[in-house]
Design an enzyme around this catalytic site. Sequence first.
Site, PDB file in Angstrom:
ATOM      1  N   ASP A  83      -9.431   8.939 -13.410  1.00  0.00           N
ATOM      2  CA  ASP A  83      -8.626   7.726 -13.240  1.00  0.00           C
ATOM      3  C   ASP A  83      -9.566   6.604 -12.877  1.00  0.00           C
ATOM      4  O   ASP A  83     -10.511   6.783 -12.113  1.00  0.00           O
ATOM      5  CB  ASP A  83      -7.511   7.912 -12.200  1.00  0.00           C
ATOM      6  N   GLU A 107       0.541   5.350  -1.391  1.00  0.00           N
ATOM      7  CA  GLU A 107      -0.286   6.057  -0.407  1.00  0.00           C
ATOM      8  C   GLU A 107      -0.407   5.332   0.922  1.00  0.00           C
ATOM      9  O   GLU A 107      -1.135   5.773   1.810  1.00  0.00           O
ATOM     10  CB  GLU A 107      -1.676   6.319  -0.989  1.00  0.00           C
TER      11      GLU A 107
END
Length: 287
Positions: free
Chosen positions: A90, A182
């Site tokens: 990613d 997150e």
Amino acid sequence: MAVVKKTVVKKAPVKRNTAPRRKKSGTKLPWGLIVGFLLIILSPLYYGYVLKTFSATWRWIMDIGENPHYRTYKSFQIRIPSRYHIHGIDVSYAQGKIDWQKVRAMQEDSVRINFAFVKATEGLLKVDPYFKRNWREAPKVGITCGAYHFFRPEKNGLWQARFFLQNVNIEKGDLPPVADIEVLDRTSPQAMRKELKAFLTYVENKTRVRPIIYTNISFYADYLAGHFDEYTLWIANFHQPELAMDEKTKWQFWQHSDIARVNGINHTVDFNAFRGDSLAFTKLLVR
């Protein structure tokens, strides 16, 4: 008295054998075999086979005492859980300009980059400066891509979803869109979940594709477990031989390292594994 002379009989000279000596017959060299042998040992295929065998043997020696399912891959400079066969990365602006051709060409044993999650947006105003380029160039070399949005819980979830889809065109063959959650950003868990649900619902209604939720293992356990069980999960848990998640949890992607080295990328990059075979991976793609 008369002297009697003795007649001396001369011996005939012994004739030496003057016939020419025969030369010892030497063994003829099997030139055909020699030429064939030279062709073999000088062949690149031969050296490739020898080097491959030597490399495999050396790896076996170096891996003695280590977990056979969590091997070190020197090319990527990390350990990789070898139970998985589909790998990816990613990326965001942090990786800079990427040479995707080199990324795709890189391989050690059976490990190569099959997919990439690409950061698109964050909050309500930020578009990743490398998103358009990565989103365009990675698929050209055969890497399957998915776009992700870094979710900010203090911002309106619906507006974030609209902003995300204004910048991302999701097409057939892409991975589902991703909500990266997150942090709480000084909000309560309840408020975070409300805005996240608004984001997910809007994206699904507009694209007809259920998004993936990305988070780390502790954030999931503390704030998400039991609230979004219908969503596919992408879990971050670094430098472990196995992902410590309940087998019943609906996770499909595991971000297992944040320090991988990949050709064509001048910075460390996150490395991921897909939980499933190629058929399961294909079924997950946008249709």
